[in-house]
Design a protein around this motif. Structure first.
Motif, PDB file in Angstrom:
ATOM      1  N   LYS A 286       0.839  -1.196   0.000  1.00  9.99           N
ATOM      2  CA  LYS A 286       0.000   0.000   0.000  1.00  9.99           C
ATOM      3  C   LYS A 286       0.878   1.252   0.000  1.00  9.99           C
ATOM      4  CE  LYS A 286      -3.832  -2.408   0.540  1.00  9.99           C
ATOM      5  NZ  LYS A 286      -4.874  -2.482  -0.532  1.00  9.99           N
ATOM      6  N   ASP A 287       0.354   2.326  -0.560  1.00  9.66           N
ATOM      7  CA  ASP A 287       1.049   3.606  -0.517  1.00  9.66           C
ATOM      8  C   ASP A 287       1.039   4.167   0.900  1.00  9.66           C
ATOM      9  OD1 ASP A 287       1.434   3.452  -3.232  1.00  9.66           O
ATOM     10  OD2 ASP A 287      -0.190   4.846  -3.734  1.00  9.66           O
ATOM     11  N   ASP A 288       2.142   4.793   1.298  1.00  7.12           N
ATOM     12  CA  ASP A 288       2.184   5.530   2.565  1.00  7.12           C
ATOM     13  C   ASP A 288       3.159   6.693   2.411  1.00  7.12           C
ATOM     14  OD1 ASP A 288       4.801   4.548   2.953  1.00  7.12           O
ATOM     15  OD2 ASP A 288       4.081   2.831   4.091  1.00  7.12           O
ATOM     16  N   LEU A 289       3.470   7.363   3.509  1.00 10.02           N
ATOM     17  CA  LEU A 289       4.326   8.544   3.450  1.00 10.02           C
ATOM     18  C   LEU A 289       5.736   8.214   2.983  1.00 10.02           C
ATOM     19  CD1 LEU A 289       3.254  10.421   6.724  1.00 10.02           C
ATOM     20  CD2 LEU A 289       2.634  10.974   4.364  1.00 10.02           C
ATOM     21  N   THR A 290       6.214   7.001   3.256  1.00 10.89           N
ATOM     22  CA  THR A 290       7.577   6.640   2.868  1.00 10.89           C
ATOM     23  C   THR A 290       7.668   6.160   1.425  1.00 10.89           C
ATOM     24  OG1 THR A 290       7.357   4.350   3.623  1.00 10.89           O
ATOM     25  CG2 THR A 290       8.091   5.975   5.235  1.00 10.89           C
ATOM     26  N   THR A 291       6.560   5.710   0.863  1.00 13.81           N
ATOM     27  CA  THR A 291       6.588   5.158  -0.499  1.00 13.81           C
ATOM     28  C   THR A 291       6.209   6.177  -1.561  1.00 13.81           C
ATOM     29  OG1 THR A 291       4.273   4.428  -0.449  1.00 13.81           O
ATOM     30  CG2 THR A 291       5.933   2.896   0.405  1.00 13.81           C
ATOM     31  N   GLY A 292       5.349   7.134  -1.209  1.00 15.95           N
ATOM     32  CA  GLY A 292       4.760   7.963  -2.242  1.00 15.95           C
ATOM     33  C   GLY A 292       3.820   7.115  -3.081  1.00 15.95           C
ATOM     34  N   SER A 293       3.497   7.573  -4.253  1.00  9.16           N
ATOM     35  CA  SER A 293       2.605   6.826  -5.147  1.00  9.16           C
ATOM     36  C   SER A 293       3.408   5.751  -5.881  1.00  9.16           C
ATOM     37  CB  SER A 293       1.934   7.769  -6.153  1.00  9.16           C
ATOM     38  OG  SER A 293       1.128   7.036  -7.058  1.00  9.16           O
ATOM     39  N   LEU A 294       3.127   4.490  -5.563  1.00  9.50           N
ATOM     40  CA  LEU A 294       3.858   3.385  -6.176  1.00  9.50           C
ATOM     41  C   LEU A 294       3.215   2.866  -7.450  1.00  9.50           C
ATOM     42  CD1 LEU A 294       4.731   1.261  -3.005  1.00  9.50           C
ATOM     43  CD2 LEU A 294       6.304   2.655  -4.353  1.00  9.50           C
ATOM     44  N   PHE A 295       1.915   3.068  -7.605  1.00  9.10           N
ATOM     45  CA  PHE A 295       1.195   2.386  -8.685  1.00  9.10           C
ATOM     46  C   PHE A 295       0.605   3.333  -9.727  1.00  9.10           C
ATOM     47  CE2 PHE A 295       0.743  -0.092  -4.721  1.00  9.10           C
ATOM     48  CZ  PHE A 295       1.497  -1.200  -5.095  1.00  9.10           C
ATOM     49  N   GLY A 296       0.573   4.625  -9.448  1.00  9.95           N
ATOM     50  CA  GLY A 296      -0.039   5.559 -10.383  1.00  9.95           C
ATOM     51  C   GLY A 296      -1.525   5.713 -10.117  1.00  9.95           C
ATOM     52  N   ALA A 297      -2.147   6.579 -10.883  1.00  8.45           N
ATOM     53  CA  ALA A 297      -3.554   6.905 -10.672  1.00  8.45           C
ATOM     54  C   ALA A 297      -4.455   6.174 -11.662  1.00  8.45           C
ATOM     55  CB  ALA A 297      -3.754   8.417 -10.805  1.00  8.45           C
ATOM     56  N   GLY A 298      -5.765   6.284 -11.422  1.00 12.72           N
ATOM     57  CA  GLY A 298      -6.751   5.742 -12.350  1.00 12.72           C
ATOM     58  C   GLY A 298      -6.921   4.246 -12.261  1.00 12.72           C
ATOM     59  N   ALA A 299      -7.641   3.720 -13.253  1.00 13.08           N
ATOM     60  CA  ALA A 299      -7.947   2.293 -13.279  1.00 13.08           C
ATOM     61  C   ALA A 299      -6.685   1.448 -13.419  1.00 13.08           C
ATOM     62  CB  ALA A 299      -8.918   1.994 -14.416  1.00 13.08           C
ATOM     63  N   ALA A 300      -5.725   1.927 -14.212  1.00 14.30           N
ATOM     64  CA  ALA A 300      -4.488   1.173 -14.398  1.00 14.30           C
ATOM     65  C   ALA A 300      -3.711   1.082 -13.090  1.00 14.30           C
ATOM     66  CB  ALA A 300      -3.629   1.826 -15.479  1.00 14.30           C
ATOM     67  N   GLY A 301      -3.678   2.175 -12.331  1.00 10.76           N
ATOM     68  CA  GLY A 301      -2.994   2.164 -11.049  1.00 10.76           C
ATOM     69  C   GLY A 301      -3.668   1.231 -10.060  1.00 10.76           C
ATOM     70  N   ALA A 302      -5.003   1.244 -10.052  1.00  8.86           N
ATOM     71  CA  ALA A 302      -5.743   0.358  -9.156  1.00  8.86           C
ATOM     72  C   ALA A 302      -5.482  -1.107  -9.503  1.00  8.86           C
ATOM     73  CB  ALA A 302      -7.239   0.664  -9.227  1.00  8.86           C
ATOM     74  N   GLN A 303      -5.392  -1.411 -10.787  1.00  8.55           N
ATOM     75  CA  GLN A 303      -5.115  -2.785 -11.198  1.00  8.55           C
ATOM     76  C   GLN A 303      -3.705  -3.207 -10.797  1.00  8.55           C
ATOM     77  OE1 GLN A 303      -7.027  -5.112 -12.187  1.00  8.55           O
ATOM     78  NE2 GLN A 303      -5.453  -6.646 -12.629  1.00  8.55           N
ATOM     79  N   ARG A 304      -2.727  -2.309 -10.959  1.00  2.00           N
ATOM     80  CA  ARG A 304      -1.362  -2.625 -10.537  1.00  2.00           C
ATOM     81  C   ARG A 304      -1.312  -2.893  -9.033  1.00  2.00           C
ATOM     82  NH1 ARG A 304       0.292   0.990 -14.820  1.00  2.00           N
ATOM     83  NH2 ARG A 304      -0.116   2.812 -13.504  1.00  2.00           N
ATOM     84  N   GLU A 305      -2.064  -2.111  -8.260  1.00  2.00           N
ATOM     85  CA  GLU A 305      -2.077  -2.325  -6.812  1.00  2.00           C
ATOM     86  C   GLU A 305      -2.692  -3.674  -6.461  1.00  2.00           C
ATOM     87  OE1 GLU A 305      -3.559  -0.096  -2.698  1.00  2.00           O
ATOM     88  OE2 GLU A 305      -3.712   0.921  -4.637  1.00  2.00           O
TER      89      GLU A 305
END
Length: 428
Positions: A286-305
């Motif tokens: 999961k993303d947190d303060l130490t990781t920043g955004s790891l997967f990107g935004a939108g549907a593609a980011g949700a699928q990567r997560e």
């Protein structure tokens, strides 16, 4: 003087203490009125505070290894070379690969670790301090490489050895693996006792872009951590050392964030790593303060997560042909519930073993109990590849394909999805 050297740490601490003492001694003289006295007081406060902050920052960096050297701290790293250098000689090691993907480094704290091999390498083995250069990712990661005594012995001169990629937690670093978990020391003892087959162990941290926690993920438009661990690191090791080419010779091993990485790497890349050890790891990223955004935004980011959620993968995707060992505690570990779900969700051809302590928290005291049986377990999963018809320890009857020829093969089980290794009292 290296950024993580003990002498630098001592020198800065002594300087900070001297600044405090000088400030106390001179303060009566600076208590007068006037511009010079005021500037003197301000200067004394600033110098004292800066020296204390530097001493604390250096101590924190030495412990957690955010930066391994001055170039890394200042952002002056060279471009990673794109050619693979081949090692020569009977006992090729990193010492003759200064322009390659594995480069010799300073101590990186190794000089402060006790119990490391001392003596002839063909008798006790060797630990090398290195920098691992990513040909694709351009990342440069510090590491330690343990070479067993057999690596230097005449009868094994044409052998390729199995590899464990051992990953520390975050924000810790490779020093924790050598100093607190004593991975090379324990491996040396187990090999000498015949409880572990001769294995090359590379010890690394999980982040390739410190101080950001990259969690072994290929970040869209950012650090490509998964590529580093699945392509760059294996290529670098194969270019410098006599290590196995087949995935059955490669395993990932880690604690905390490193354990999370190990499971992710094996389950997402079973053609690179065929076994994984996770001590107190998580089963989703999961993303947190130490990781920043790891997967990107939108549907593609949700699928990567979702694809980095291992329970989701077991439910929705074909099960990979890998072996995993997971560790937790009934009391004291937050991952106990997810660990039990993971054990029950695993299905053939994947096999999962476990170390479940009755009590233990998320700390080195717990992981030190687990590291010895975990090293033995993973050794039993790895094959001992050979390039010639040299003598290789035979595989015991009944061993599964992909398990090595070391003493003490893993027990077979009729239940392909779940097996358990109980560890109710301190190990090793």
């Amino acid at each position: 003087m290296g950024l993580t050297s003990q002498s630098l740490e001592y020198m800065v601490v002594v300087l900070a203490v001297a600044c405090v003492a000088a400030t106390v001694w001179l303060w009566p003289r600076l208590a007068k009125r006037g511009i010079r006295a005021v500037l003197g007081r301000l200067g004394a406060i600033v110098v004292t505070q800066v020296s204390i902050v530097c001493a604390l920052a250096l101590a924190v960096n030495t412990n957690f290894e955010f930066y391994g050297n001055w170039d890394e701290l200042l952002g002056n790293n060279d471009e990673a070379p794109v050619s693979v250098s081949q090692g020569g000689g009977q006992y090729a090691s990193v010492g003759n690969l200064k322009g390659g993907l594995i480069q010799p480094a300073g101590p990186q704290g190794l000089d402060r670790v006790t119990g490391l091999p001392k003596g002839p390498a063909d008798k006790v083995g060797k630990v090398e301090s290195v920098r691992i250069v990513g040909r694709r990712t351009r990342a440069i990661n510090p590491g330690f490489v343990y070479l067993p005594p057999q690596y230097f012995q005449q009868q094994f001169r044409r052998q390729r050895f199995p590899v464990m990629v051992v990953i520390s937690g975050y924000p810790g670093g490779i020093m924790n693996l050598a100093q607190h978990l004593q991975v090379p020391q324990n491996a040396g003892r187990l090999i000498a006792q015949g409880k572990m087959q001769p294995t090359v162990i590379v010890m690394v941290r999980p982040t390739i872009a410190p101080p950001r926690d990259t969690e072994c993920v290929d970040v869209p438009g950012g650090p490509q951590a998964e590529t580093f661990f699945t392509k760059d690191l294996p290529d670098a090791m194969k270019s410098a050392y006599r290590v196995g080419r087949d995935p059955s010779a490669w395993g990932a091993f880690g604690y905390s964030s490193g354990g999370t990485c190990s499971l992710q790497l094996a389950m997402r890349n079973p053609k690179v790593y065929t076994s994984a050890v996770s001590l107190s790891g998580d089963y989703a990223i999961k993303d947190d303060l130490t990781t920043g955004s790891l997967f990107g935004a939108g549907a593609a980011g949700a699928q990567r997560e979702r694809e980095h959620d291992l329970l989701w993968r077991l439910k929705n995707l074909p099960s990979p042909q890998v072996s995993a060992l997971v560790a937790s505690s009934r009391k004291g570990e937050a991952n106990y519930g997810p660990t039990m779900k993971f054990l029950h969700a695993a299905k053939s051809p994947m096999t999962v073993d476990s170390i479940i302590l009755p009590q233990g928290s998320h700390q080195f005291a717990t992981w030190r109990r687990e590291v010895v049986p975990a090293l033995e377990w993973q050794s039993q999963q790895l094959t001992f590849p050979q390039d010639t018809e040299a003598v290789v320890p035979p595989r015991k009857q009944g061993a599964k394909p992909g398990q090595g020829g070391s003493p003490g093969q893993a027990p077979t089980s009729e239940e392909s999805g779940r097996r358990r290794v109980e560890a109710e009292r301190p190990q090793g």
